[in-house]
Design a protein around this motif. Sequence first.
Motif, PDB file in Angstrom:
ATOM      1  N   ALA A 123       0.824  -1.207   0.000  1.00  0.00           N
ATOM      2  CA  ALA A 123       0.000   0.000   0.000  1.00  0.00           C
ATOM      3  C   ALA A 123       0.862   1.261   0.000  1.00  0.00           C
ATOM      4  CB  ALA A 123      -0.918  -0.001   1.218  1.00  0.00           C
ATOM      5  N   PHE A 124       0.221   2.356  -0.401  1.00  0.00           N
ATOM      6  CA  PHE A 124       0.847   3.680  -0.371  1.00  0.00           C
ATOM      7  C   PHE A 124       0.123   4.540   0.647  1.00  0.00           C
ATOM      8  CE2 PHE A 124       1.537   2.381  -4.840  1.00  0.00           C
ATOM      9  CZ  PHE A 124       2.916   2.539  -4.926  1.00  0.00           C
ATOM     10  N   ALA A 125       0.846   5.469   1.259  1.00  0.00           N
ATOM     11  CA  ALA A 125       0.257   6.488   2.130  1.00  0.00           C
ATOM     12  C   ALA A 125       0.820   7.837   1.699  1.00  0.00           C
ATOM     13  CB  ALA A 125       0.586   6.217   3.593  1.00  0.00           C
ATOM     14  N   ALA A 126      -0.064   8.782   1.446  1.00  0.00           N
ATOM     15  CA  ALA A 126       0.345  10.118   1.007  1.00  0.00           C
ATOM     16  C   ALA A 126       0.198  11.092   2.167  1.00  0.00           C
ATOM     17  CB  ALA A 126      -0.514  10.561  -0.173  1.00  0.00           C
ATOM     18  N   LEU A 127       1.270  11.774   2.488  1.00  0.00           N
ATOM     19  CA  LEU A 127       1.236  12.820   3.511  1.00  0.00           C
ATOM     20  C   LEU A 127       0.953  14.135   2.807  1.00  0.00           C
ATOM     21  CD1 LEU A 127       1.619  13.872   6.371  1.00  0.00           C
ATOM     22  CD2 LEU A 127       4.092  13.928   5.930  1.00  0.00           C
ATOM     23  N   LYS A 128      -0.150  14.756   3.193  1.00  0.00           N
ATOM     24  CA  LYS A 128      -0.541  16.005   2.559  1.00  0.00           C
ATOM     25  C   LYS A 128       0.040  17.197   3.302  1.00  0.00           C
ATOM     26  CE  LYS A 128      -4.605  16.232   0.858  1.00  0.00           C
ATOM     27  NZ  LYS A 128      -6.047  16.295   0.643  1.00  0.00           N
ATOM     28  N   GLU A 129       0.118  18.317   2.611  1.00  0.00           N
ATOM     29  CA  GLU A 129       0.691  19.541   3.185  1.00  0.00           C
ATOM     30  C   GLU A 129      -0.033  19.992   4.449  1.00  0.00           C
ATOM     31  OE1 GLU A 129       0.415  22.015  -0.263  1.00  0.00           O
ATOM     32  OE2 GLU A 129       2.273  21.230  -1.127  1.00  0.00           O
ATOM     33  N   ASP A 130      -1.322  19.658   4.575  1.00  0.00           N
ATOM     34  CA  ASP A 130      -2.091  20.062   5.749  1.00  0.00           C
ATOM     35  C   ASP A 130      -1.939  19.095   6.927  1.00  0.00           C
ATOM     36  OD1 ASP A 130      -3.606  17.870   4.982  1.00  0.00           O
ATOM     37  OD2 ASP A 130      -5.447  19.012   4.613  1.00  0.00           O
ATOM     38  N   GLY A 131      -1.046  18.080   6.793  1.00  0.00           N
ATOM     39  CA  GLY A 131      -0.797  17.133   7.881  1.00  0.00           C
ATOM     40  C   GLY A 131      -1.768  15.971   7.934  1.00  0.00           C
ATOM     41  N   THR A 132      -2.631  15.836   6.934  1.00  0.00           N
ATOM     42  CA  THR A 132      -3.524  14.693   6.869  1.00  0.00           C
ATOM     43  C   THR A 132      -2.909  13.618   5.982  1.00  0.00           C
ATOM     44  OG1 THR A 132      -4.794  15.614   5.026  1.00  0.00           O
ATOM     45  CG2 THR A 132      -5.586  16.099   7.272  1.00  0.00           C
ATOM     46  N   VAL A 133      -3.492  12.420   6.028  1.00  0.00           N
ATOM     47  CA  VAL A 133      -2.947  11.267   5.313  1.00  0.00           C
ATOM     48  C   VAL A 133      -4.044  10.623   4.480  1.00  0.00           C
ATOM     49  CG1 VAL A 133      -1.873   8.984   5.589  1.00  0.00           C
ATOM     50  CG2 VAL A 133      -1.261  10.849   7.145  1.00  0.00           C
ATOM     51  N   ALA A 134      -3.676  10.229   3.256  1.00  0.00           N
ATOM     52  CA  ALA A 134      -4.569   9.444   2.398  1.00  0.00           C
ATOM     53  C   ALA A 134      -3.829   8.161   2.050  1.00  0.00           C
ATOM     54  CB  ALA A 134      -4.902  10.221   1.131  1.00  0.00           C
ATOM     55  N   ALA A 135      -4.542   7.036   1.969  1.00  0.00           N
ATOM     56  CA  ALA A 135      -3.889   5.759   1.677  1.00  0.00           C
ATOM     57  C   ALA A 135      -4.701   4.971   0.657  1.00  0.00           C
ATOM     58  CB  ALA A 135      -3.714   4.950   2.956  1.00  0.00           C
ATOM     59  N   TRP A 136      -4.001   4.128  -0.104  1.00  0.00           N
ATOM     60  CA  TRP A 136      -4.651   3.241  -1.061  1.00  0.00           C
ATOM     61  C   TRP A 136      -3.766   2.026  -1.282  1.00  0.00           C
ATOM     62  CZ3 TRP A 136      -1.879   7.500  -2.173  1.00  0.00           C
ATOM     63  CH2 TRP A 136      -0.907   7.415  -3.169  1.00  0.00           C
ATOM     64  N   GLY A 137      -4.375   0.956  -1.741  1.00  0.00           N
ATOM     65  CA  GLY A 137      -3.675  -0.308  -1.950  1.00  0.00           C
ATOM     66  C   GLY A 137      -4.395  -1.412  -1.191  1.00  0.00           C
ATOM     67  N   ARG A 138      -3.652  -2.441  -0.835  1.00  0.00           N
ATOM     68  CA  ARG A 138      -4.253  -3.584  -0.137  1.00  0.00           C
ATOM     69  C   ARG A 138      -4.765  -3.165   1.237  1.00  0.00           C
ATOM     70  NH1 ARG A 138      -1.495  -9.273  -1.102  1.00  0.00           N
ATOM     71  NH2 ARG A 138      -2.776  -9.562   0.744  1.00  0.00           N
ATOM     72  N   SER A 139      -6.002  -3.514   1.522  1.00  0.00           N
ATOM     73  CA  SER A 139      -6.579  -3.138   2.818  1.00  0.00           C
ATOM     74  C   SER A 139      -5.862  -3.827   3.974  1.00  0.00           C
ATOM     75  CB  SER A 139      -8.075  -3.438   2.851  1.00  0.00           C
ATOM     76  OG  SER A 139      -8.306  -4.813   2.642  1.00  0.00           O
ATOM     77  N   ASP A 140      -5.380  -5.058   3.763  1.00  0.00           N
ATOM     78  CA  ASP A 140      -4.669  -5.758   4.836  1.00  0.00           C
ATOM     79  C   ASP A 140      -3.256  -5.234   5.046  1.00  0.00           C
ATOM     80  OD1 ASP A 140      -3.730  -6.880   2.427  1.00  0.00           O
ATOM     81  OD2 ASP A 140      -3.395  -8.836   3.330  1.00  0.00           O
ATOM     82  N   LYS A 141      -2.827  -4.305   4.205  1.00  0.00           N
ATOM     83  CA  LYS A 141      -1.508  -3.669   4.352  1.00  0.00           C
ATOM     84  C   LYS A 141      -1.637  -2.181   4.687  1.00  0.00           C
ATOM     85  CE  LYS A 141       0.631  -7.414   2.915  1.00  0.00           C
ATOM     86  NZ  LYS A 141       0.510  -8.490   3.867  1.00  0.00           N
ATOM     87  N   GLY A 142      -2.847  -1.747   5.079  1.00  0.00           N
ATOM     88  CA  GLY A 142      -3.057  -0.352   5.481  1.00  0.00           C
ATOM     89  C   GLY A 142      -3.579   0.548   4.379  1.00  0.00           C
ATOM     90  N   GLY A 143      -3.952  -0.024   3.252  1.00  0.00           N
ATOM     91  CA  GLY A 143      -4.394   0.775   2.114  1.00  0.00           C
ATOM     92  C   GLY A 143      -5.707   1.506   2.300  1.00  0.00           C
TER      93      GLY A 143
END
Length: 159
Positions: A123-143
């Motif tokens: 999975a990927f996790a994107a750190l946004k400039e506002d300090g929030t996080v978005a994630a996508w990919g396998r749900s069992d890997k935190g997506g």
Amino acid sequence: MLVATKSTTMASRRRFLFRLLFAIYVMSTTVLGYNPGTSWRNNYAFAALKEDGTVAAWGDSDFGGSGVPSGLSGVKTIYSTGSAFAALKEDGTVAAWGSSSYGGSGVLSGLSGVQAIYSNYGAFAALKEDGTVAAWGRSDKGGDGVPEGLSGVKTIYST
């Protein structure tokens, strides 16, 4: 007759230890897919960031070796999971390709303001400039398991 001295015994031990550590390193980087000090590597394909901000990819087409999004340019950095790639563009948007199960598709619609991307094997996790996080990919890997209301994040770590 060869006589073992203390110095030859120590040298032999050092050679053995070096070979053992080298074998462990090779196994961790080639078999397990972990490359210390970098993001996860793709197990089946390569992606190259060119000086002009475009991307070239090769290898297994099911895992990102082809299928780079058409017209992808302005790329700042490329990240990978075990079977997909994500490109962070200069404008803070993200493009992904490769296995959809490992984050190659499913980048959240309208994702922008991204300052960094982190990854683990699936999975990927994107750190946004506002300090929030978005994630996508396998749900069992935190997506898809970003805690509700998570904010004020300055960096992300993965295992």
